[in-house]
Enzyme design. Structure first.
Site, PDB file in Angstrom:
ATOM      1  N   HIS A  69      -2.959   7.587  -4.376  1.00  0.00           N
ATOM      2  CA  HIS A  69      -2.837   7.121  -2.973  1.00  0.00           C
ATOM      3  C   HIS A  69      -4.265   6.836  -2.519  1.00  0.00           C
ATOM      4  CE1 HIS A  69       1.333   8.893  -2.095  1.00  0.00           C
ATOM      5  NE2 HIS A  69       1.281   8.146  -3.187  1.00  0.00           N
ATOM      6  N   SER A  79     -10.721   8.926   1.093  1.00  0.00           N
ATOM      7  CA  SER A  79     -10.209   8.985   2.638  1.00  0.00           C
ATOM      8  C   SER A  79      -8.885   9.815   2.742  1.00  0.00           C
ATOM      9  CB  SER A  79      -9.961   7.652   3.127  1.00  0.00           C
ATOM     10  OG  SER A  79      -9.059   6.832   2.116  1.00  0.00           O
ATOM     11  N   PRO A 167       3.664   2.042  -2.075  1.00  0.00           N
ATOM     12  CA  PRO A 167       4.938   1.924  -2.206  1.00  0.00           C
ATOM     13  C   PRO A 167       5.899   2.817  -1.964  1.00  0.00           C
ATOM     14  CG  PRO A 167       3.778   2.091  -4.425  1.00  0.00           C
ATOM     15  CD  PRO A 167       2.961   2.378  -3.096  1.00  0.00           C
ATOM     16  N   HIS A 197       4.251   7.913 -14.064  1.00  0.00           N
ATOM     17  CA  HIS A 197       5.570   8.771 -13.609  1.00  0.00           C
ATOM     18  C   HIS A 197       6.199   9.460 -15.071  1.00  0.00           C
ATOM     19  CE1 HIS A 197       6.621   6.836  -9.816  1.00  0.00           C
ATOM     20  NE2 HIS A 197       5.431   7.461  -9.490  1.00  0.00           N
ATOM     21  N   THR A 198       5.118   9.567 -16.043  1.00  0.00           N
ATOM     22  CA  THR A 198       5.324  10.306 -17.034  1.00  0.00           C
ATOM     23  C   THR A 198       5.108  11.791 -16.808  1.00  0.00           C
ATOM     24  OG1 THR A 198       5.060  10.755 -19.559  1.00  0.00           O
ATOM     25  CG2 THR A 198       2.982   9.855 -18.189  1.00  0.00           C
ATOM     26  N   ASP A 251       9.998  12.405 -15.503  1.00  0.00           N
ATOM     27  CA  ASP A 251      10.197  12.200 -17.032  1.00  0.00           C
ATOM     28  C   ASP A 251      11.094  13.168 -17.464  1.00  0.00           C
ATOM     29  OD1 ASP A 251      10.158  12.136 -19.691  1.00  0.00           O
ATOM     30  OD2 ASP A 251       8.351  11.846 -20.025  1.00  0.00           O
ATOM     31  N   THR A 254      10.392  14.839 -21.206  1.00  0.00           N
ATOM     32  CA  THR A 254       8.823  15.451 -21.475  1.00  0.00           C
ATOM     33  C   THR A 254       7.965  15.443 -20.281  1.00  0.00           C
ATOM     34  OG1 THR A 254       7.776  13.466 -22.491  1.00  0.00           O
ATOM     35  CG2 THR A 254       8.889  14.677 -23.928  1.00  0.00           C
TER      36      THR A 254
HETATM   37  C1  HEM Z   1       5.101   1.790  -8.584  1.00  0.00           C
HETATM   38  C2  HEM Z   1       5.422   2.221  -7.469  1.00  0.00           C
HETATM   39  C3  HEM Z   1       5.471   3.626  -7.101  1.00  0.00           C
HETATM   40  C4  HEM Z   1       6.204   4.246  -6.244  1.00  0.00           C
HETATM   41  C5  HEM Z   1       7.422   3.515  -5.508  1.00  0.00           C
HETATM   42  C6  HEM Z   1       5.870   5.476  -6.512  1.00  0.00           C
HETATM   43  C7  HEM Z   1       6.532   6.618  -5.618  1.00  0.00           C
HETATM   44  C8  HEM Z   1       6.669   7.717  -5.821  1.00  0.00           C
HETATM   45  C9  HEM Z   1       7.368   9.059  -5.217  1.00  0.00           C
HETATM   46  C10 HEM Z   1       8.589   8.639  -4.229  1.00  0.00           C
HETATM   47  C11 HEM Z   1       7.105  10.094  -5.804  1.00  0.00           C
HETATM   48  C12 HEM Z   1       7.667  11.538  -5.737  1.00  0.00           C
HETATM   49  C13 HEM Z   1       7.153  12.046  -4.390  1.00  0.00           C
HETATM   50  C14 HEM Z   1       7.782  13.409  -4.104  1.00  0.00           C
HETATM   51  O1  HEM Z   1       8.919  13.427  -3.914  1.00  0.00           O
HETATM   52  O2  HEM Z   1       6.891  14.228  -3.713  1.00  0.00           O
HETATM   53  C15 HEM Z   1       5.869   9.983  -6.738  1.00  0.00           C
HETATM   54  C16 HEM Z   1       5.197  10.868  -7.470  1.00  0.00           C
HETATM   55  C17 HEM Z   1       4.312  10.732  -8.388  1.00  0.00           C
HETATM   56  N1  HEM Z   1       3.759   9.482  -8.717  1.00  0.00           N
HETATM   57 FE1  HEM Z   1       4.411   7.688  -7.961  1.00  0.00          FE
HETATM   58  N2  HEM Z   1       4.823   5.919  -7.170  1.00  0.00           N
HETATM   59  C18 HEM Z   1       4.542   4.690  -7.638  1.00  0.00           C
HETATM   60  C19 HEM Z   1       3.366   4.458  -8.695  1.00  0.00           C
HETATM   61  C20 HEM Z   1       2.364   5.594  -9.078  1.00  0.00           C
HETATM   62  C21 HEM Z   1       1.558   5.474  -9.659  1.00  0.00           C
HETATM   63  C22 HEM Z   1       0.523   3.892  -9.976  1.00  0.00           C
HETATM   64  C23 HEM Z   1       0.716   6.520 -10.214  1.00  0.00           C
HETATM   65  C24 HEM Z   1      -0.292   6.665 -11.003  1.00  0.00           C
HETATM   66  C25 HEM Z   1      -0.955   6.114 -11.824  1.00  0.00           C
HETATM   67  C26 HEM Z   1       1.723   7.476  -9.723  1.00  0.00           C
HETATM   68  C27 HEM Z   1       1.688   8.675  -9.994  1.00  0.00           C
HETATM   69  C28 HEM Z   1       2.745   9.765  -9.457  1.00  0.00           C
HETATM   70  C29 HEM Z   1       2.657  11.031 -10.092  1.00  0.00           C
HETATM   71  C30 HEM Z   1       1.842  11.616 -10.854  1.00  0.00           C
HETATM   72  C31 HEM Z   1       3.799  11.713  -9.324  1.00  0.00           C
HETATM   73  C32 HEM Z   1       4.151  13.056  -9.256  1.00  0.00           C
HETATM   74  C33 HEM Z   1       3.525  14.046  -8.339  1.00  0.00           C
HETATM   75  C34 HEM Z   1       3.687  15.335  -8.603  1.00  0.00           C
HETATM   76  O3  HEM Z   1       4.457  15.963  -9.467  1.00  0.00           O
HETATM   77  O4  HEM Z   1       3.132  16.214  -7.827  1.00  0.00           O
HETATM   78  N3  HEM Z   1       3.007   6.834  -8.969  1.00  0.00           N
HETATM   79  N4  HEM Z   1       5.643   8.391  -6.656  1.00  0.00           N
END
Ligand code: HEM
Ligand SMILES: *[C@@H]1O[C@H](CO)[C@@H](O)[C@H](O)[C@H]1NC(C)=O
Ligand SMILES: *[C@@H]1O[C@H](CO)[C@@H](O)[C@H](O)[C@H]1NC(C)=O
Ligand SMILES: CC(=O)N[C@H]1CO[C@H](CO)[C@@H](O)[C@@H]1O
Length: 337
Positions: A69, A79, A167, A197-198, A251, A254
């Site tokens: 982010h 920021s 996104p 999202h692993t 995921d 795992t």
């Molecule tokens: C491709 C577009 C992406 C979308 C639409 C997206 C969307 C989201 C959404 C909706 C969540 C859940 C937030 C919540 O309910 O609290 C999430 C969680 C997460 N995203 Fe993404 N994301 C994207 C790309 C990425 C990228 C590029 C990364 C890092 C390389 C990333 C890392 C994560 C991680 C690690 C979580 C889990 C956070 C947690 O457990 O605290 N995401 N994402």
């Protein structure tokens, strides 16, 4: 007369062109940036975030997401860490931030405190966040990729930018490709980075439409979701409107391990978010999902390159930023509450 004014015009054009093309004044980023000024910086950050991760295993996912982010919104410049005050709203006021995990912010704050004792005013919050993300990716089983250093912290933080620049889980693949492409990332890099999202989890509202009212039809479910997962999520999320904190692992197989299971899941209809599962449906992204599902090394290699590139996105150097004394506030002083 004519020639000299033409020359002047040409020179002006050259300079104007250079000002646009060249990176902002200041040094090039390098992994050795603190080797003289704070040689133990990396070790200190690693120690702090490791103990935070041991105490709270959701830290890794939180930090990785906060880093993403930070970078996507106005560049990797911390920021995202600026707290809103009653005088000045920051990115943290954006709707999309409301679920950013406090543990991730806490990990960075702790690392900053330790670093300010060791070498005050030297290590930027943007670099701390970038290094913390790398440490945690590696710690959870992922690759150890290079992190060039020397980012400065931003002098501003826009409360409206995150909702525009990030996104959403309801995006189409088309929209994802456009958004990432606009920032200079290829389709393959989009898929590799989605492998983040692993780790971690998503709150039910992010995928509720897939399990309760697909395409706005009450009672219908997303046919691309594996029915076993659908049933499990329907039960788990039953009370999500009353309790918005209910969440599911991104995921499902795992959840705490950084591996290529995310992609294997997609092949089986076990993607959690609509944007995850569609990477398998869409012909442009599917070949990369296939590749990463079958070859973990290829995923780690490509993820490493893509996240290193992400870590350089829109960075500020020289006078375009500062090294904050505390990560949640600019150095020009806390505004009165
Ligand atoms: C491709 C577009 C992406 C979308 C639409 C997206 C969307 C989201 C959404 C909706 C969540 C859940 C937030 C919540 O309910 O609290 C999430 C969680 C997460 N995203 Fe993404 N994301 C994207 C790309 C990425 C990228 C590029 C990364 C890092 C390389 C990333 C890392 C994560 C991680 C690690 C979580 C889990 C956070 C947690 O457990 O605290 N995401 N994402
Ligand atoms: C997608 O989600 C965002 C945030 O939850 C919402 O503001 C927007 O209206 C949604 N877009 C569509 C097309 O459903
Ligand atoms: C997996 O990917 C790596 C890195 O791209 C490559 O060197 C290796 O040959 C691939 N392995 C297989 C079995 O295709
Ligand atoms: C406005 C708002 O809710 N901001 C939140 C953003 O995320 C951080 C970390 O969880 C919270 O401390 C903020 O309150």
């Amino acid at each position: 007369m004519h020639t000299s004014s033409l020359l002047l015009l040409l020179l002006l054009l050259v300079f104007a062109g250079a000002a646009h093309a060249a990176p902002p004044v200041g040094e090039k980023l390098t992994p050795e940036y603190y080797s003289q000024t704070c040689p133990r910086a990396e070790r200190i950050i690693a120690e702090v975030v490791q103990s935070k991760q041991m105490a709270n295993p959701t830290t890794a996912a939180g930090v990785l997401r906060v880093f993403f982010h930070d970078c996507f919104v106005s560049g990797c410049d911390a920021s995202v860490l600026v707290a809103s005050t009653s005088f000045e709203k920051s990115e943290q006021n954006a709707e999309i931030n409301h679920s950013l995990p406090g543990d991730a912010f806490d990990a960075v704050v702790r690392a900053k405190l330790a670093l300010e004792l060791e070498c005050p005013g030297v290590v930027s919050c943007a670099d701390i966040l970038a290094l913390a993300a790398r440490v945690l990716v590696t710690l959870t089983g992922g690759p150890r990729y290079p992190v060039p250093l020397g980012r400065k912290d931003s002098l501003s933080s826009s409360p409206t930018a995150p909702d525009k620049e990030l996104p959403h889980s309801n995006f189409t693949v088309d929209k994802l490709i456009k958004m990432f492409g606009h920032k200079g990332f290829s389709v393959q890099e989009l898929v590799a980075l989605s492998g983040g999202h692993t780790l971690g989890f998503s709150h039910c509202k992010e995928f509720a439409d897939r399990i309760y009212d697909f395409r706005g039809k009450p009672g219908s479910v997303d046919p691309t979701m594996n029915p076993v997962l659908t049933k499990g999520l329907q039960a788990a999320c039953k009370e999500y409107l009353k309790d918005p904190t209910i969440a599911a692992f991104n995921d499902v197989m795992t959840p705490g391990k950084f591996d290529n299971m995310y992609f294997i899941n997609l092949e089986r209809g076990l993607g959690l978010l609509g944007t995850d599962q569609e990477l398998w449906t869409d012909a442009r992204t599917k070949p990369f999902v296939k590749l990463y599902a079958s070859n973990a090394t290829a995923f780690f290699d490509d993820f490493s390159r893509a996240i290193e590139k992400l870590s350089l996105y829109g960075v500020k150097t020289g006078a375009d930023g500062e090294v904050r004394r505390r990560c949640d506030a600019y150095n020009h002083g806390p505004m009165p509450k």
